[in-house]
Motif scaffolding. Structure first.
Motif, PDB file in Angstrom:
ATOM      1  N   ARG A  95       0.836  -1.211   0.000  1.00  0.00           N
ATOM      2  CA  ARG A  95       0.000   0.000   0.000  1.00  0.00           C
ATOM      3  C   ARG A  95       0.867   1.256   0.000  1.00  0.00           C
ATOM      4  N   LEU A  96       1.976   1.223   0.754  1.00  0.00           N
ATOM      5  CA  LEU A  96       2.871   2.384   0.764  1.00  0.00           C
ATOM      6  C   LEU A  96       3.440   2.617  -0.637  1.00  0.00           C
ATOM      7  N   ALA A  97       3.888   1.540  -1.287  1.00  0.00           N
ATOM      8  CA  ALA A  97       4.491   1.668  -2.620  1.00  0.00           C
ATOM      9  C   ALA A  97       3.498   2.318  -3.592  1.00  0.00           C
ATOM     10  N   VAL A  98       2.234   1.912  -3.513  1.00  0.00           N
ATOM     11  CA  VAL A  98       1.222   2.506  -4.396  1.00  0.00           C
ATOM     12  C   VAL A  98       1.078   3.995  -4.093  1.00  0.00           C
ATOM     13  N   ARG A  99       0.998   4.306  -2.797  1.00  0.00           N
ATOM     14  CA  ARG A  99       0.766   5.710  -2.428  1.00  0.00           C
ATOM     15  C   ARG A  99       1.902   6.633  -2.876  1.00  0.00           C
ATOM     16  N   VAL A 100       3.143   6.141  -2.765  1.00  0.00           N
ATOM     17  CA  VAL A 100       4.272   7.043  -3.067  1.00  0.00           C
ATOM     18  C   VAL A 100       4.794   6.830  -4.490  1.00  0.00           C
ATOM     19  N   GLY A 101       4.120   5.952  -5.246  1.00  0.00           N
ATOM     20  CA  GLY A 101       4.477   5.759  -6.658  1.00  0.00           C
ATOM     21  C   GLY A 101       5.793   5.043  -6.851  1.00  0.00           C
ATOM     22  N   SER A 102       6.104   4.116  -5.948  1.00  0.00           N
ATOM     23  CA  SER A 102       7.381   3.394  -6.044  1.00  0.00           C
ATOM     24  C   SER A 102       7.176   1.967  -6.503  1.00  0.00           C
ATOM     25  N   GLY A 103       8.251   1.384  -7.045  1.00  0.00           N
ATOM     26  CA  GLY A 103       8.239  -0.048  -7.306  1.00  0.00           C
ATOM     27  C   GLY A 103       8.456  -0.806  -6.006  1.00  0.00           C
ATOM     28  N   ILE A 104       8.070  -2.072  -6.012  1.00  0.00           N
ATOM     29  CA  ILE A 104       8.236  -2.900  -4.801  1.00  0.00           C
ATOM     30  C   ILE A 104       8.860  -4.232  -5.196  1.00  0.00           C
ATOM     31  N   ILE A 105       9.742  -4.726  -4.335  1.00  0.00           N
ATOM     32  CA  ILE A 105      10.284  -6.086  -4.474  1.00  0.00           C
ATOM     33  C   ILE A 105       9.862  -6.834  -3.219  1.00  0.00           C
ATOM     34  N   THR A 106       9.232  -7.997  -3.404  1.00  0.00           N
ATOM     35  CA  THR A 106       8.783  -8.746  -2.229  1.00  0.00           C
ATOM     36  C   THR A 106       9.624 -10.004  -2.033  1.00  0.00           C
ATOM     37  N   ASP A 107       9.705 -10.437  -0.783  1.00  0.00           N
ATOM     38  CA  ASP A 107      10.361 -11.701  -0.423  1.00  0.00           C
ATOM     39  C   ASP A 107      11.812 -11.780  -0.889  1.00  0.00           C
ATOM     40  N   ALA A 108      12.533 -10.674  -0.735  1.00  0.00           N
ATOM     41  CA  ALA A 108      13.970 -10.724  -1.031  1.00  0.00           C
ATOM     42  C   ALA A 108      14.642 -11.668  -0.041  1.00  0.00           C
ATOM     43  N   ILE A 109      15.728 -12.302  -0.500  1.00  0.00           N
ATOM     44  CA  ILE A 109      16.497 -13.166   0.407  1.00  0.00           C
ATOM     45  C   ILE A 109      17.911 -12.618   0.626  1.00  0.00           C
ATOM     46  N   ASP A 110      18.215 -11.505  -0.038  1.00  0.00           N
ATOM     47  CA  ASP A 110      19.488 -10.837   0.211  1.00  0.00           C
ATOM     48  C   ASP A 110      19.390  -9.425  -0.356  1.00  0.00           C
ATOM     49  N   LEU A 111      20.279  -8.579   0.120  1.00  0.00           N
ATOM     50  CA  LEU A 111      20.228  -7.180  -0.300  1.00  0.00           C
ATOM     51  C   LEU A 111      21.633  -6.621  -0.242  1.00  0.00           C
ATOM     52  N   GLU A 112      22.016  -5.909  -1.297  1.00  0.00           N
ATOM     53  CA  GLU A 112      23.333  -5.274  -1.273  1.00  0.00           C
ATOM     54  C   GLU A 112      23.205  -3.886  -1.873  1.00  0.00           C
ATOM     55  N   SER A 113      24.180  -3.027  -1.600  1.00  0.00           N
ATOM     56  CA  SER A 113      24.092  -1.685  -2.169  1.00  0.00           C
ATOM     57  C   SER A 113      24.587  -1.743  -3.616  1.00  0.00           C
ATOM     58  N   GLY A 114      24.092  -0.850  -4.443  1.00  0.00           N
ATOM     59  CA  GLY A 114      24.510  -0.794  -5.844  1.00  0.00           C
ATOM     60  C   GLY A 114      24.638   0.663  -6.248  1.00  0.00           C
ATOM     61  N   ASP A 115      25.324   0.908  -7.350  1.00  0.00           N
ATOM     62  CA  ASP A 115      25.553   2.294  -7.796  1.00  0.00           C
ATOM     63  C   ASP A 115      24.230   3.017  -8.058  1.00  0.00           C
ATOM     64  N   GLU A 116      23.237   2.262  -8.528  1.00  0.00           N
ATOM     65  CA  GLU A 116      21.962   2.906  -8.877  1.00  0.00           C
ATOM     66  C   GLU A 116      20.847   2.518  -7.911  1.00  0.00           C
ATOM     67  N   GLY A 117      21.221   2.135  -6.707  1.00  0.00           N
ATOM     68  CA  GLY A 117      20.222   1.780  -5.703  1.00  0.00           C
ATOM     69  C   GLY A 117      20.421   0.354  -5.243  1.00  0.00           C
ATOM     70  N   PRO A 118      19.719  -0.042  -4.147  1.00  0.00           N
ATOM     71  CA  PRO A 118      19.917  -1.378  -3.595  1.00  0.00           C
ATOM     72  C   PRO A 118      19.526  -2.487  -4.576  1.00  0.00           C
ATOM     73  N   VAL A 119      20.284  -3.559  -4.561  1.00  0.00           N
ATOM     74  CA  VAL A 119      20.016  -4.706  -5.431  1.00  0.00           C
ATOM     75  C   VAL A 119      19.533  -5.856  -4.545  1.00  0.00           C
ATOM     76  N   ALA A 120      18.335  -6.362  -4.871  1.00  0.00           N
ATOM     77  CA  ALA A 120      17.730  -7.422  -4.060  1.00  0.00           C
ATOM     78  C   ALA A 120      17.830  -8.760  -4.775  1.00  0.00           C
ATOM     79  N   THR A 121      18.063  -9.805  -4.018  1.00  0.00           N
ATOM     80  CA  THR A 121      18.061 -11.160  -4.561  1.00  0.00           C
ATOM     81  C   THR A 121      16.746 -11.824  -4.175  1.00  0.00           C
ATOM     82  N   GLN A 122      16.106 -12.465  -5.150  1.00  0.00           N
ATOM     83  CA  GLN A 122      14.873 -13.228  -4.878  1.00  0.00           C
ATOM     84  C   GLN A 122      15.029 -14.639  -5.429  1.00  0.00           C
ATOM     85  N   SER A 123      14.321 -15.556  -4.820  1.00  0.00           N
ATOM     86  CA  SER A 123      14.248 -16.922  -5.322  1.00  0.00           C
ATOM     87  C   SER A 123      12.853 -17.070  -5.931  1.00  0.00           C
TER      88      SER A 123
END
Ligand code: FAD
Length: 318
Positions: free
Chosen positions: A102-130
Motif C-alpha cells: 500500500r505504501l508503494a502505491v501511495r508514493v508511486g514506487s516499485g516494490i520487491i517482495t520476499d527478497a532473500i538478500d540485499l546489497e548496495s549498488g551504484d543505482e540503488g539497492p540490489v535485491a536477490t529473490q528466489s
C-alpha cells in the motif's frame, strides 16, 4: 549517509527477529531509521539501538491496534515523508507485506517482495529473490521511486551494532480510510512453545510418510530436541494430521531456515517452493528415488519411524 526506513515488527514492544535481520541489511545501504507503531512501540527502542538504528520513530495511537492495516500505512507514509529515505525495508510477514504494498502505491514506487538478500549498488539497492518455485535466483533493483523491499525471515544474520537510537515521536494524521475496518476480537493462538515456523532457525517437517496425526509426535520429538519448529506437507495437512498453519510450500508458508529436515516428504515442486532456500536440507525417505533427494545436502534412505527416533535420541543424549 542516506537514511533507510525499517518497519518494526513487534509484539507489545518485543521486537521480532526478522526486524533485527532487516537492520543488518539496512546498514549495508545506509543508516537505519526504525518505525515502531502501536502498543509498546516506545519499548522497542533499546534493542533497535543495539542493532544499528540511529533513530526510532514511534507512534502509539489506539488506531494501530483497533483497526486493520491502513493506520499503519498512514504512519509509515508520514515517516517516509519526514525522512525522505533511500529505501524502505519491511519484514515479509503477511501484514507487513500488505503495508509495504500500500505504501508503494501511495508514493508511486516499485516494490520487491520476499527478497532473500540485499546489497548496495551504484543505482540503488540490489535485491536477490528466489522465484518460480525456487527454480531461478534473480537480482533486481527498483527503477521507479524509492525502493520498497520486503525481506524473508532468516535472510541475514542478527548483528549487534550499537547506535544512538534516539526516540522521536512520529506525528501521524489518519486519513478517512484508516478507521474503515475495525478489529472486533483477537484470539491468541495456543502456543506450542516452539518457535514460529517462518522465523525458526531449524524446521522439522513431516509428510504423507508420517501416516497419521498420532505419528506426528515422532516429528515433534525431533523438533523439540533441536529447538525447532514443526512443518508439514500439504498431503499431511489435507489428511487432517497437522494444522494448515504449519503447511510449507506454494500454498502454505515459505521458510528459509539454517536447517530443514524433511521426513516422509517426496519433494513435489509445490513443497520445494516453500523450503528450497533453506541453507542446509536433510531428507529422510524410504524411497531412494524420491525427488527430494535431488536437492538435499544430506539424505538418509530409510524408514522414518526408525531413523527419526534414533536421531532424536542421539541429539538428546549429547
Ligand atoms: P507424497 O508425495 O505422497 O510423498 C510421501 C513420501 O513419503 C514418499 O516419497 C514416500 O517414499 C515417503 N514415505 C512413506 N512412508 C515412509 C516412511 N515410513 N519413512 C520414510 N519415508 C516414507 N504441497 C506442499 O507440501 N505444500 C504446498 O504448499 C502445496 N501446494 C500445492 C498447490 C497446488 C496448486 C497443487 C496442485 C499442489 C500443492 N501441493 C503442495 C501438493 C504437492 O503437489 C504434493 O502432492 C505434496 O507436496 C505431497 O506431499 P508429501 O510429499 O507429503 O506426499
Amino acid at each position: 549517509m542516506a537514511e533507510v526506513l525499517v518497519y518494526v515488527d513487534h509484539v507489545d514492544g518485543a521486537v521480532r527477529k526478522p526486524t533485527l535481520e532487516l537492520l543488518t541489511l539496512a546498514r549495508r545501504i545506509g543508516e537505519p531509521v526504525a518505525v515502531a507503531l502501536g502498543p509498546g512501540a516506545g519499548d522497542t527502542a533499546a534493542v533497535l539501538a543495539e542493532h544499528g538504528a540511529v533513530r526510532v520513530l514511534t507512534a502509539e495511537a489506539p488506531e494501530f491496534a483497533d483497526y486493520l492495516v491502513v493506520p499503519k500505512v498512514d504512519a509509515l507514509q508520514a515517516a517516509y515523508e519526514a525522512v525522505t529515505p533511500a529505501a524502505v525495508l519491511v519484514p515479509s510477514s503477511a501484514e507487513a507485506k500488505e503495508i509495504a504494498a500500500r505504501l508503494a502505491v501511495r508514493v508511486g514506487s516499485g516494490i520487491i517482495t520476499d527478497a532473500i538478500d540485499l546489497e548496495s549498488g551504484d543505482e540503488g539497492p540490489v535485491a536477490t529473490q528466489s522465484v518460480f518455485a525456487a527454480a531461478f535466483t534473480t537480482r533486481s533493483r527498483i527503477t521507479r521511486g524509492t525502493p520498497v523491499i520486503t525481506v524473508k525471515p532468516n535472510s541475514a544474520p542478527v548483528e549487534p551494532a550499537p547506535a544512538a537510537g534516539a526516540v522521536e515521536p512520529l506525528a501521524v494524521t489518519f486519513g478517512a480510510a484508516a478507521t474503515g475496518t475495525k478489529v472486533v476480537s483477537r484470539t491468541p493462538r495456543e502456543s506450542s512453545g516452539r518457535p514460529e515456523l517462518t522465523e525458526a532457525a531449524i524446521v522439522v517437517s513431516g509428510g504423507r510418510g508420517v501416516n497419521g496425526s498420532e505419528n506426528f509426535s515422532v516429528i515433534e520429538a525431533l523438533a523439540d530436541s533441536l529447538g525447532a519448529a514443526v512443518g508439514a506437507s500439504r498431503a499431511a495437512v489435507d489428511a487432517g494430521w497437522y494444522p494448515h498453519s504449519h503447511q510449507v510450500g506454494q500454498t502454505g508458508k515459505s521458510v528459509s531456515p539454517q536447517l530443514y529436515i524433511a521426513s516422509g516428504i517426496s519433494g513435489a515442486i509445490q513443497h520445494r517452493a516453500g523450503m528450497q532456500t533453506s541453507k542446509t536440507i536433510v531428507a529422510i525417505n524410504k524411497d531412494a528415488e524420491a525427488p527430494i533427494f535431488d536437492l538435499v545436502d544430506y539424505g538418509v534412505v530409510g524408514d522414518l519411524f526408525q531413523v527419526v527416533p534414533q536421531l532424536t535420541e542421539e541429539i538428546t543424549t549429547r
